[in-house]
Scaffold this motif. Structure first.
Motif, short mmCIF file in Angstrom:
data_model
loop_
_atom_site.label_atom_id
_atom_site.label_comp_id
_atom_site.label_asym_id
_atom_site.label_seq_id
_atom_site.Cartn_x
_atom_site.Cartn_y
_atom_site.Cartn_z
N MET A 57 -1.92 7.57 0.81
CA MET A 57 -0.70 7.17 1.49
C MET A 57 -0.98 6.13 2.57
N GLY A 58 -2.14 6.28 3.22
CA GLY A 58 -2.48 5.38 4.32
C GLY A 58 -3.07 4.06 3.86
N ILE A 59 -3.49 3.99 2.61
CA ILE A 59 -4.17 2.77 2.15
C ILE A 59 -3.26 1.90 1.29
N ILE A 60 -2.51 2.54 0.37
CA ILE A 60 -1.68 1.75 -0.55
C ILE A 60 -0.44 1.23 0.16
N PRO A 61 -0.21 -0.07 0.19
CA PRO A 61 0.95 -0.59 0.91
C PRO A 61 2.25 -0.21 0.20
#
Ligand code: HEM
Lengths: 378, 258
Positions: free
Chosen positions: A88-92
């Motif tokens: 969730m924190g990496i994929i824009p």
């Protein structure tokens, strides 16, 4: 001893397989039905689901349920949550928080928490178990309010003109206008501003000087200051309603040159005014920045409630299960804005959410005081 | 009593804190150190009170004013934690960080007037940030001590550092969760939502989960070597939350722009 730990490993493996299977089912659901639509959680589903989870607190646990509420299962679930939230924190621009796998992990965590808390409540001893109960029961309540409870939350935006009463709102994230069970009358919109500032600028580029670390002085009558080689005094400052701020200033250079005149930043219908000091540089005024904005409103609900009050940023107004937030205003008109924009949030789960938050905060204080002393390794 | 007098109060308080902390390190008997530190706290508080009276409202409206509270609370909580746990380095650390904030306020007077945007003007702003700073300090120390344990070749289980590490992570997690929840209450008041999975929030959540994982891993009887490894990894996640988030592609458009 050795065969004991081997058995433990087998159980752990089984738990991992079952949890993975549930997540895989989540992927299938995702593929065939699309994301979780929060509306399916709306009452009565939210109430039935929460009651089911909370009833686990009281159920007598056989072997299977004991495993479901075990520390090792919690470990696997937290690790899974960690991985999915990293995605969730990496994929824009992802929508993982609405996905079925995420919802099912969330659900399994609720079950695990409820079972573990129930077990502990049955052999509760205050000083030994208080920290555990504050954390896990608090978290359980909070997660129920924020998860299943989210289906009952409704948010709308409402724009009201000074002197008018409005009962129509736009659903947050949508465009259609709905009639709401609350109406707002805007008695007055008020805005406090920080005083505008006097700056020395290079006229062609508009950059403030000294370049890189510009200096400003507040435009307030009687104020004095120095920018570069110029000393400035503000002789008068006026800012009447519906007009742009205007300052009369006198500027002196080290070698004795003195210039005076007016500067103004202008506004939505008046032009700005510079005080030129040579062919390159001028004194100018910056726009006043908003400090705070406040709406004096009257609230009416369908249930007959009538309430008078002020709403400002960071200070919403509560009427029953509704909260009214100051959201925006007409920013081109600034303090002369004749409209105010509100966000209206209906959240019947607000109180449980706060109870959960306060319990976890109290648990945190205990953690700070007690440190690691009572989580001895078993 | 305004900002022009700040430098005298600040230097007085800071000297007392530094002298007091040095005394804590030099002497076993710490009464003189205690008195110095408490007097420093009183001096600093006095300035805030006088400024408050002069302004006629709590000094929470500008960057410079909020920095005053960080300086005070850092030393206050650092001192309370020292009294409870006896970690002198924590006292020293909080004095150093507090000193940095004091120096910024002395050296860049321009920032006293830099206005806070409306959403930042909340009573939660200062405790939220202060508590996070303290948590980061604890976690940094825990990371060093876990690495020391891992690098020692002999049996990890017997290492006396483990207890210290565990204490630090637990206390640090206490502060971390407090910071997170204060942030949630604040967000609710400011935006109407406790948690919106904004990128900074996602990473704060990841960080907290990693430390919670450590606590549960230790409770489940996982090998101590594994447990010790979770701590440095969690600290990398913490660093991403603190410094790295704004560089991630997922963070374009975050509401936390600092
Ligand atoms: C706010 C975050 C949390 C904190 C600070 C926390 C803390 C703890 C602590 C300190 C223990 C050891 C209990 C003891 O000392 O006897 C524990 C055990 C446990 N926790 Fe958590 N926990 C948290 C979140 C969770 C979550 C999210 C779950 C579920 C996935 C969970 C499930 C469990 C379970 C099942 C146990 C073992 C209970 C038992 O053996 O009776 N915890 N937790």
């Amino acid at each position: 001893m050795d065969s004991q730990s081997k058995r433990e490993q087998e159980i752990a493996l089984k738990q991992i397989i079952v949890i993975s299977a549930v997540i895989a089912a989540g992927f299938l659901l995702q593929i065939f039905t699309g994301s979780v639509v929060q509306e399916i959680l709306a009452a009565p589903v939210s109430i039935i689901l929460s009651a089911a989870i909370l009833s686990l607190l009281f159920i007598k646990q056989g072997d299977l349920l004991q495993q479901c509420g075990s520390a090792r299962v919690s470990l696997i679930l937290i690790a899974t949550l960690l991985i999915i939230s990293m995605l969730m924190g990496i994929i824009p621009g992802n929508t993982i928080k609405y996905s079925w796998p995420f919802a099912l992990i969330y659900l399994m965590i609720l079950v695990n928490l409820s079972l573990a808390t129930g077990r502990r409540l049955r052999r509760f001893r205050l000083w030994r178990d208080l920290k555990f109960i504050l954390f896990h029961l608090g978290l359980l309540i909070l997660l129920i309010a924020a998860g299943p409870g989210s289906g009952d939350t409704k948010r709308y935006f409402m724009t009201v003109r000074e002197g008018d009463t409005e009962w129509r709102g736009v659903v947050s994230g949508g465009t259609e206008v709905e009639e709401l069970p609350v109406a707002l009358a805007l008695l007055d919109f008020d805005m406090e501003e920080y005083p505008p500032k006097i700056a020395l600028i290079e006229r062609r580029t508009g950059t403030s000087l000294p370049a890189g670390r510009p200096e400003y002085i507040d435009a307030a009558a009687g104020n004095r200051g120095v920018i570069g080689e110029w000393s400035i005094s503000v002789d008068s400052f006026e800012y009447p309603k519906m007009k742009a701020p205007v300052a009369h200033i006198t500027v002196k250079k080290g070698d004795g040159v003195t210039i005076n005149g007016i500067v103004s930043c202008g506004n939505y219908f008046q032009p700005y005014h510079l005080l030129d000091i040579d062919s390159v540089y001028s004194f100018a005024m910056t726009y006043p920045e908003p400090q705070n904005y406040t709406s004096h409103i009257e609230i009416y609900t369908k249930s007959g409630l009538k309430k008078n009050g002020t709403v400002e940023v960071n200070h919403p107004l509560t009427a029953g299960s509704w909260k009214i937030y100051q959201y925006s205003y007409n920013s081109t008109m600034g303090r002369d804005s004749e409209i105010s924009q509100f966000e209206l949030v209906y959240d019947p789960w607000l109180i449980p959410a706060y109870i959960g938050i306060v319990m976890v905060m109290l648990g945190s204080l205990l953690l700070i005081i007690k440190g690691g002393e009572s989580n001895g390794v078993e | 009593m305004g900002w022009s007098e700040f430098i005298y109060f600040a230097i007085a308080a800071l000297s007392m804190w530094i002298a007091g902390t040095i005394l804590l390190y030099l002497k076993d008997r710490t009464l003189a150190g205690d008195i110095l530190i408490v007097s420093g706290l009183a001096t600093f508080s006095l300035f805030i009170i006088l400024l408050w009276i002069k302004l006629g409202h709590p000094p929470l409206r500008t960057m410079g004013e909020t920095r005053l509270w960080y300086s005070l609370f850092l030393v206050l909580v650092g001192y309370a934690a020292y009294k409870r746990w006896g970690y002198k380095w924590l006292m020293a650390y909080s004095v150093i960080v507090s000193g940095v904030f004091v120096l910024i306020n002395i050296l860049k007077p321009g920032i006293h007037n830099t206005a806070l945007m409306p959403a930042l003007r909340s009573v939660w702003f200062v405790p939220h940030v202060t508590v996070y700073i303290l948590s980061y300090a604890m976690m940094g120390a825990a990371t060093i001590s876990s690495l020391a344990t891992i690098c020692k070749r002999e049996s990890v289980e017997r290492n006396p550092l483990i207890e210290l590490t565990d204490n630090l992570v637990n206390i640090g997690l206490g502060f971390l969760l407090l910071g997170m929840l204060m942030g949630a209450i604040w967000a609710k008041a400011a935006w109407g939502d406790y948690w919106s999975w904004d990128p900074k929030e996602v990473w704060a959540f990841i960080t907290a989960s990693a430390y919670i994982l450590y606590i549960h891993s230790r409770h489940s009887g996982t090998g101590e070597r594994w447990n010790q490894w979770i701590i440095p990894v969690a600290f990398i996640l913490l660093m991403i939350t603190w410094l790295g988030v704004s560089y991630l592609p997922a963070a374009q458009g975050s509401i936390h722009t600092y």
